[in-house]
Design a protein around this motif. Structure first.
Motif, mmCIF file in Angstrom:
data_model
loop_
_atom_site.group_PDB
_atom_site.id
_atom_site.type_symbol
_atom_site.label_atom_id
_atom_site.label_comp_id
_atom_site.label_asym_id
_atom_site.label_seq_id
_atom_site.Cartn_x
_atom_site.Cartn_y
_atom_site.Cartn_z
ATOM 1 N N PRO A 179 -3.764 7.492 48.960
ATOM 2 C CA PRO A 179 -3.963 8.666 49.830
ATOM 3 C C PRO A 179 -3.883 8.302 51.309
ATOM 4 C CG PRO A 179 -5.607 8.590 48.089
ATOM 5 C CD PRO A 179 -4.891 7.274 48.050
ATOM 6 N N ARG B 188 2.050 15.526 47.964
ATOM 7 C CA ARG B 188 0.854 14.926 47.375
ATOM 8 C C ARG B 188 1.210 13.635 46.637
ATOM 9 N NH1 ARG B 188 -2.988 14.172 48.085
ATOM 10 N NH2 ARG B 188 -4.279 14.629 46.259
ATOM 11 N N ARG C 50 -1.967 14.705 52.509
ATOM 12 C CA ARG C 50 -2.770 15.901 52.322
ATOM 13 C C ARG C 50 -1.899 17.125 52.622
ATOM 14 N NH1 ARG C 50 -6.969 15.080 56.752
ATOM 15 N NH2 ARG C 50 -7.635 17.146 56.060
#
Length: 377
Positions: free
Chosen positions: A162, A185, A190
């Motif tokens: 992430p 994603r 994000r």
């Protein structure tokens, strides 16, 4: 009857006509597939409504259609990752400049497609469900990852850690938007998006962390607040009229790149007639004026706003990274959902024209699909 039948468009603005077509032969690194399902796209309706205005290189008669799913029946030289009998989904490239707008187009019983823009389907995936994917995911990938557009990092697509960077997608419930959410994603970004209220839950299921109603005048401000202090890696403007609010968001968040998948006006706002009508003149004046103003306003603020051409991935590293490196495993695991939902509008090539006409009247969060059970035999 021929082994191959097609829905031809014989001249600009004409209705589709069903008749025999040459059986495609695969070129190097190509597949010939027996088509079991096709989907219609705004591109098909726009070409039919605009004649040679946008796709001036087409020499009629031609065959429309980009989204196909079916079974491999032949392979060309250099194909070693597909075999006869494989179930595949593929992006038919026939309408693009320099391609064969007959053998490489989708609205026919058999079509030649590039192996680099095809993916194996899980045995449990229906052809009609898979047919929603090709042009939408390719356009989303181009907008997100091509260097001339948002230029996001796709090097670890599907396994990326992430990131704190945000991608804003205006028009998440569109076919391009829903696939862009998932690709962003999968690359670790994000996502903040917009959709009508009825589609908010679906957008979160696809991976958006925040969803706002594009009907609300305060939505740009709410998106700016949701971004907070995070860096905005880029903004994808999908729906007609999305460029202006996206420019406002870019100014406020410091984003420097906007990729636009739709023009500032709807090409459906004109009659499907030959020649210059008052409606067509007004539409193109509006298009030219709004596009010019957008470019002036964006450049004055150091923001690059660029239109997406989905087929760009066919000649760049993005195509193989998405279609070969990411998509087969993502479909097999279910991590990439087939979006939007397939809505079967008919069976056989004769149902395609009615589906295109239905598309002009408006479709939300679903894709119009036609199944082909081989009338060619």
């Amino acid at each position: 009857m021929s082994d191959n039948m097609a829905a031809w468009i014989d001249s600009p603005y004409a209705d589709l006509t069903i008749r025999e077509a040459p059986m495609p032969k695969p070129g190097p690194r190509q597949l010939v597939i027996e088509v079991r399902a096709v989907a219609v796209n705004p591109l098909d309706a726009i070409i039919q409504s605009n004649g040679t205005v946008m796709y001036g290189w087409l020499r009629y008669p031609v065959i429309l259609g980009e989204d196909v799913a079916g079974v491999v029946v032949d392979t060309g030289a250099g194909v070693d990752d597909f075999a006869i009998g494989d179930r595949v989904v593929a992006y038919a490239m026939g309408l693009e400049k320099g391609r064969d707008a007959v053998s490489e187009s989708g609205f026919q019983s058999h079509a030649a497609v590039d192996a680099s823009l095809a993916a194996i389907l899980p045995a449990t995936t229906a052809f009609e469900d898979a047919a929603v994917l090709p042009l939408a995911i390719s356009t989303a990938a181009a907008g997100l990852f091509e260097k001339e557009l948002l230029g996001l990092d796709y090097s670890r697509l599907g396994s990326a850690a992430p990131r704190d960077e945000v991608v804003v997608i205006w028009g998440g419930a569109t076919a391009v938007g829903g696939n862009a959410i998932q690709l962003a994603r999968a690359a670790g970004y994000r996502v903040i998006t917009t959709a009508s209220a009825k589609n908010h839950q679906r957008m979160r299921q696809l991976g958006a962390e925040a969803v706002f109603d594009y009907h609300e005048p305060q939505t740009p401000n709410r998106i700016i607040e949701a971004v907070g202090g995070s860096a905005v890696a880029g903004i994808l403007a999908v729906a007609v009229g999305s460029a202006e609010p996206c420019l406002r968001i870019a100014r406020a968040t410091g984003a420097t790149q906007i990729a636009m998948a739709s023009p500032p006006v709807s090409f459906y706002e004109q009659p499907r007639l030959r020649g210059l009508s008052l409606a067509r003149i007004r539409l193109f004046l509006k298009l030219g004026t709004r596009t010019a103003l957008l470019q002036v306003r964006s450049r004055a603020r150091g923001i690059r706003a660029t239109f997406i051409w989905g087929s760009a991935i066919a000649t760049s590293p993005v195509g193989p990274a998405v279609w070969a490196g990411y998509l087969p495993a993502a479909l097999a695991s279910g991590s990439h959902r087939l979006y939007p939902e397939a809505h079967i509008t008919g069976h056989g090539l004769r149902a395609i024209q009615e589906a295109i006409d239905d598309l002009r009247r408006g479709v939300s969060a679903r894709k119009l699909v036609i199944t082909l059970e081989h009338e060619a035999k």
